[in-house]
Write an enzyme that holds these catalytic residues in place. Structure first.
Site, PDB file in Angstrom:
ATOM      1  CG  LEU A  96      -1.995  -1.045   1.331  1.00 37.43           C
ATOM      2  CD1 LEU A  96      -2.856  -0.772   2.554  1.00 37.43           C
ATOM      3  CD2 LEU A  96      -2.858  -1.090   0.076  1.00 37.43           C
ATOM      4  CB  SER A  97       2.372   3.222   1.973  1.00 37.82           C
ATOM      5  OG  SER A  97       3.062   4.456   2.031  1.00 37.82           O
ATOM      6  CB  SER A  98       7.049   1.882  -0.746  1.00 40.07           C
ATOM      7  OG  SER A  98       6.892   2.733  -1.867  1.00 40.07           O
TER       8      SER A  98
END
Length: 332
Positions: A96-98
């Site tokens: 979802l996020s990095s």
């Protein structure tokens, strides 16, 4: 006393690793602008990545800053200050996020071309690291960062506050921009787009710059007004988490597969052309074009956005090679 000494030692190791990364980025030519070098030197990445995930599928492993195992803590620190993207938020195995690759972040920030006094909208808050760099360069009151996921924005806000930065961190659909904070001089996306959201153009001042991942590259658009923007791709490859929200991949483009020409499957520049023209050109047509035009690099491609639609093109927006990028009004 022992706990205090251990804490001091950990801080020293983090400071050494941080300083080493800034030197490495500068040596690699990613921090030519002294303003951004100062920002990277002032903003430690480890504050924004207290943990990250390694591996894939069922093999994900979480490394974190407070792990009781000193070897695992050392692996966490090496990972944080490696020039590599880090997976920071997973849900059911989906990324979802990095935290983006620092050298790519530095090149994007330089390409954004900010000036003193500019107001910047960031699409994709992530860990808050990029917003902190912008805050250092411009001042927190000139920075707005948006993300669809409340958990992500809450975490980014907390990370930023640890270093004393309090920009506008907004939970919302990045495809809709942030009208309450407009107008903007620069818009920077850290998530891959299927097309340019029209709402962004209307929230820009004339002459504003939009920098965003598109296909597997970075498009840099100059905004004339709410109905027109145009620009070319940078030479830098870019792979990001897709934008979530109102702007989804147009039907008939994402997921379209005819089977890649076998002899160029692993050619990264040809992959860019395939993604850019997916659903418009058959891969064999793209292959013929790519060979005929002497294997064009990303810099020869560009995008035009008008009220009537969006197009990608090779060499000249009025030339023979022009392809629809998205449906009319597709930006929401």
């Amino acid at each position: 006393m022992a706990a205090h000494a251990a804490g001091t030692g950990a801080r020293d190791l983090r400071e050494v690793a941080h300083a080493a990364q800034v030197r490495e980025l500068a040596a690699a030519g990613a921090l030519d602008d002294p303003h951004w070098r100062a920002a990277f030197a002032a903003v430690p990445r480890h504050v924004f990545v207290p943990y990250f995930w390694t591996g894939r599928g069922a093999g994900h492993e979480r490394l974190w800053s407070e792990d009781p195992d000193p070897e695992r803590r050392a692996r966490w620190l090496r990972g944080v200050y490696a020039d590599a993207p880090l997976a920071t938020r997973l849900r059911d195995g989906e990324l979802l996020s990095s935290s983006s690759q620092p050298s790519l972040m530095a090149r994007m920030l330089e390409a954004l071309g900010v000036r003193d006094g500019d107001h910047v909208l960031e699409i994709g808050a992530g860990t808050g690291y990029n917003a902190a760099l912008l805050c250092h360069r411009l001042g927190e009151d000139r920075v707005t960062t948006v993300d669809l996921d409340e958990e992500i924005t809450e975490s980014a806000r907390a990370h930023l506050a640890r270093l004393g930065y309090r920009p506008a961190v907004v939970t919302g659909d990045g495809a809709r921009g942030c009208p309450s904070r407009a107008p903007f001089d620069r818009i920077m996306a850290t998530c891959t787009l299927p097309l340019i959201p029209y709402a962004w153009l209307g929230q820009c001042r004339p002459g504003a710059r939009i920098l965003a991942p598109l296909a597997t590259g970075l498009i840099a658009l100059t905004v004339r007004d709410a109905d027109f923007a145009e620009g070319g791709f940078l030479q830098t490859p870019a792979y990001f988490v897709p934008l979530r929200g109102a702007t989804a991949a147009p039907a008939g483009r994402a997921g379209t597969s005819y089977g890649d020409p076998y002899d160029l499957v692993d050619n990264e520049r040809f992959e860019f052309l395939l993604v850019l023209t997916a659903g418009v050109l058959h891969p064999r047509e793209a292959l013929d074009l790519w060979r005929r035009e002497d294997r064009p690099a990303r810099e020869r491609f560009g995008v035009t956005v008008t009220a009537e639609g969006q197009w990608s093109w090779l060499d000249d927006p009025g030339g023979p090679y022009v392809w629809p990028l998205g449906p009319i009004g597709g930006g929401g």
